[in-house]
Design a protein around this motif. Structure first.
Motif, PDB file in Angstrom:
ATOM      1  N   CYS A  64       0.845  -1.190   0.000  1.00  0.00           N
ATOM      2  CA  CYS A  64       0.000   0.000   0.000  1.00  0.00           C
ATOM      3  C   CYS A  64       0.880   1.239   0.000  1.00  0.00           C
ATOM      4  O   CYS A  64       1.875   1.311   0.736  1.00  0.00           O
ATOM      5  N   THR A  65       0.514   2.206  -0.836  1.00  0.00           N
ATOM      6  CA  THR A  65       1.169   3.511  -0.850  1.00  0.00           C
ATOM      7  C   THR A  65       0.146   4.536  -0.385  1.00  0.00           C
ATOM      8  O   THR A  65      -0.904   4.704  -1.014  1.00  0.00           O
ATOM      9  N   PHE A  66       0.440   5.182   0.733  1.00  0.00           N
ATOM     10  CA  PHE A  66      -0.453   6.174   1.318  1.00  0.00           C
ATOM     11  C   PHE A  66      -0.147   7.541   0.720  1.00  0.00           C
ATOM     12  O   PHE A  66       0.995   7.978   0.706  1.00  0.00           O
ATOM     13  N   LYS A  67      -1.178   8.198   0.233  1.00  0.00           N
ATOM     14  CA  LYS A  67      -1.008   9.495  -0.407  1.00  0.00           C
ATOM     15  C   LYS A  67      -1.692  10.613   0.368  1.00  0.00           C
ATOM     16  O   LYS A  67      -1.244  11.750   0.352  1.00  0.00           O
ATOM     17  N   ASP A  68      -2.800  10.285   1.033  1.00  0.00           N
ATOM     18  CA  ASP A  68      -3.563  11.275   1.784  1.00  0.00           C
ATOM     19  C   ASP A  68      -4.394  10.523   2.814  1.00  0.00           C
ATOM     20  O   ASP A  68      -4.712   9.352   2.630  1.00  0.00           O
ATOM     21  N   SER A  69      -4.744  11.190   3.881  1.00  0.00           N
ATOM     22  CA  SER A  69      -5.499  10.503   4.930  1.00  0.00           C
ATOM     23  C   SER A  69      -6.988  10.466   4.612  1.00  0.00           C
ATOM     24  O   SER A  69      -7.517  11.315   3.898  1.00  0.00           O
ATOM     25  N   LEU A  70      -7.632   9.465   5.157  1.00  0.00           N
ATOM     26  CA  LEU A  70      -9.089   9.327   5.121  1.00  0.00           C
ATOM     27  C   LEU A  70      -9.586   9.508   6.540  1.00  0.00           C
ATOM     28  O   LEU A  70      -8.868   9.209   7.495  1.00  0.00           O
ATOM     29  N   GLU A  71     -10.809  10.007   6.697  1.00  0.00           N
ATOM     30  CA  GLU A  71     -11.358  10.214   8.028  1.00  0.00           C
ATOM     31  C   GLU A  71     -12.826   9.811   8.072  1.00  0.00           C
ATOM     32  O   GLU A  71     -13.546   9.925   7.103  1.00  0.00           O
ATOM     33  N   PHE A  72     -13.247   9.334   9.251  1.00  0.00           N
ATOM     34  CA  PHE A  72     -14.656   9.117   9.548  1.00  0.00           C
ATOM     35  C   PHE A  72     -15.261  10.487   9.846  1.00  0.00           C
ATOM     36  O   PHE A  72     -14.602  11.310  10.481  1.00  0.00           O
ATOM     37  N   PRO A  73     -16.499  10.770   9.450  1.00  0.00           N
ATOM     38  CA  PRO A  73     -17.423   9.942   8.670  1.00  0.00           C
ATOM     39  C   PRO A  73     -17.141  10.079   7.182  1.00  0.00           C
ATOM     40  O   PRO A  73     -16.495  11.023   6.745  1.00  0.00           O
ATOM     41  N   GLY A  74     -17.659   9.151   6.435  1.00  0.00           N
ATOM     42  CA  GLY A  74     -17.511   9.209   4.989  1.00  0.00           C
ATOM     43  C   GLY A  74     -17.592   7.832   4.370  1.00  0.00           C
ATOM     44  O   GLY A  74     -17.825   6.835   5.045  1.00  0.00           O
ATOM     45  N   THR A  75     -17.376   7.831   3.089  1.00  0.00           N
ATOM     46  CA  THR A  75     -17.371   6.594   2.323  1.00  0.00           C
ATOM     47  C   THR A  75     -16.091   6.550   1.507  1.00  0.00           C
ATOM     48  O   THR A  75     -15.667   7.560   0.956  1.00  0.00           O
ATOM     49  N   ILE A  94      -5.445  -1.586  -6.725  1.00  0.00           N
ATOM     50  CA  ILE A  94      -6.539  -0.978  -5.982  1.00  0.00           C
ATOM     51  C   ILE A  94      -6.263   0.500  -5.795  1.00  0.00           C
ATOM     52  O   ILE A  94      -5.123   0.905  -5.561  1.00  0.00           O
ATOM     53  N   GLY A  95      -7.314   1.295  -5.876  1.00  0.00           N
ATOM     54  CA  GLY A  95      -7.250   2.717  -5.535  1.00  0.00           C
ATOM     55  C   GLY A  95      -8.348   3.015  -4.537  1.00  0.00           C
ATOM     56  O   GLY A  95      -9.484   2.575  -4.716  1.00  0.00           O
ATOM     57  N   LEU A  96      -8.005   3.719  -3.477  1.00  0.00           N
ATOM     58  CA  LEU A  96      -8.998   4.141  -2.481  1.00  0.00           C
ATOM     59  C   LEU A  96      -9.215   5.634  -2.622  1.00  0.00           C
ATOM     60  O   LEU A  96      -8.262   6.418  -2.518  1.00  0.00           O
ATOM     61  N   PHE A  97     -10.479   6.016  -2.850  1.00  0.00           N
ATOM     62  CA  PHE A  97     -10.827   7.401  -3.148  1.00  0.00           C
ATOM     63  C   PHE A  97     -11.842   7.938  -2.152  1.00  0.00           C
ATOM     64  O   PHE A  97     -12.770   7.219  -1.768  1.00  0.00           O
ATOM     65  N   ARG A  98     -11.678   9.203  -1.772  1.00  0.00           N
ATOM     66  CA  ARG A  98     -12.757   9.895  -1.058  1.00  0.00           C
ATOM     67  C   ARG A  98     -13.899  10.089  -2.043  1.00  0.00           C
ATOM     68  O   ARG A  98     -13.665  10.228  -3.246  1.00  0.00           O
ATOM     69  N   GLU A  99     -15.109  10.123  -1.514  1.00  0.00           N
ATOM     70  CA  GLU A  99     -16.267  10.404  -2.373  1.00  0.00           C
ATOM     71  C   GLU A  99     -16.014  11.686  -3.159  1.00  0.00           C
ATOM     72  O   GLU A  99     -15.616  12.698  -2.585  1.00  0.00           O
ATOM     73  N   GLY A 100     -16.207  11.608  -4.474  1.00  0.00           N
ATOM     74  CA  GLY A 100     -16.092  12.790  -5.316  1.00  0.00           C
ATOM     75  C   GLY A 100     -14.680  13.170  -5.712  1.00  0.00           C
ATOM     76  O   GLY A 100     -14.496  14.094  -6.498  1.00  0.00           O
ATOM     77  N   SER A 101     -13.672  12.466  -5.211  1.00  0.00           N
ATOM     78  CA  SER A 101     -12.287  12.789  -5.554  1.00  0.00           C
ATOM     79  C   SER A 101     -11.812  11.922  -6.706  1.00  0.00           C
ATOM     80  O   SER A 101     -12.089  10.718  -6.750  1.00  0.00           O
ATOM     81  N   GLU A 103      -8.474  11.799  -7.368  1.00  0.00           N
ATOM     82  CA  GLU A 103      -7.136  11.378  -6.966  1.00  0.00           C
ATOM     83  C   GLU A 103      -7.231  10.430  -5.774  1.00  0.00           C
ATOM     84  O   GLU A 103      -7.962  10.690  -4.826  1.00  0.00           O
ATOM     85  N   PRO A 104      -6.478   9.332  -5.794  1.00  0.00           N
ATOM     86  CA  PRO A 104      -6.577   8.354  -4.712  1.00  0.00           C
ATOM     87  C   PRO A 104      -5.918   8.831  -3.420  1.00  0.00           C
ATOM     88  O   PRO A 104      -4.899   9.522  -3.446  1.00  0.00           O
ATOM     89  N   ALA A 105      -6.518   8.422  -2.313  1.00  0.00           N
ATOM     90  CA  ALA A 105      -5.891   8.626  -1.005  1.00  0.00           C
ATOM     91  C   ALA A 105      -4.843   7.544  -0.771  1.00  0.00           C
ATOM     92  O   ALA A 105      -3.900   7.742  -0.001  1.00  0.00           O
ATOM     93  N   ALA A 106      -4.995   6.409  -1.447  1.00  0.00           N
ATOM     94  CA  ALA A 106      -4.024   5.314  -1.358  1.00  0.00           C
ATOM     95  C   ALA A 106      -4.157   4.442  -2.605  1.00  0.00           C
ATOM     96  O   ALA A 106      -5.233   4.344  -3.196  1.00  0.00           O
ATOM     97  N   THR A 107      -3.045   3.841  -2.982  1.00  0.00           N
ATOM     98  CA  THR A 107      -3.040   2.847  -4.048  1.00  0.00           C
ATOM     99  C   THR A 107      -2.329   1.601  -3.526  1.00  0.00           C
ATOM    100  O   THR A 107      -1.533   1.679  -2.587  1.00  0.00           O
ATOM    101  N   GLY A 108      -2.632   0.483  -4.135  1.00  0.00           N
ATOM    102  CA  GLY A 108      -1.976  -0.728  -3.671  1.00  0.00           C
ATOM    103  C   GLY A 108      -2.073  -1.853  -4.661  1.00  0.00           C
ATOM    104  O   GLY A 108      -2.711  -1.743  -5.711  1.00  0.00           O
TER     105      GLY A 108
END
Length: 138
Positions: A64-75, A94-101, A103-108
């Protein structure tokens, strides 16, 4: 990689417990999100029977490569593609995205080797799963 790089998505609701004392989702949860999007896809689209099937997937490598943090609440919008499909293995991207973003917060990456449930020896990727994975090959 941006959102358009991924042909499959699963929305994962963040939970209060996902946050750590620093106020963001703890790094171990990112791997849980990887596992969730992959296994949801394999079960729903590929027909993997996790309880009684003769074949299971074992994780042999992940990163996993962390690019930006994610926070509760959200999806988290978890994007998935099959980066490399072999005879008995697949490397997911895999890419993990904030809703509406975009750019990924993390890739892996996450590598499964398909094995017999009983003997744990490599077997060819089952036809239905292979077909599903071919549909998300990047």
């Amino acid at each position: 990689m941006d959102r358009s790089s991924f042909p499959h998505f699963l929305g994962i609701t963040l939970r209060w417990k996902d946050n750590d004392v620093y106020g963001h989702v703890n790094n171990v949860e990112y791997y849980s999100f990887f596992d969730t999007v992959i296994n949801d896809f394999l079960i729903r689209v590929g027909g993997l029977d996790i309880h009684r099937g003769e074949v299971i997937g074992l994780c042999v490598d992940s990163q996993c490569t962390f690019k930006d943090s994610l926070e509760f609440p959200g999806t988290v919008d978890a994007g998935l593609r099959a980066g490399q499909l072999g005879n008995s293995s697949v490397r997911y991207e895999i890419g993990l995205f904030r809703e509406g973003s975009d750019e990924p917060a993390a890739t892996g990456r996450f590598v499964h080797v398909f094995v017999g449930r009983e003997d744990r020896r490599p077997v060819p990727v089952p036809d239905r799963i292979r077909e599903a994975l071919e549909g998300i090959t990047g």
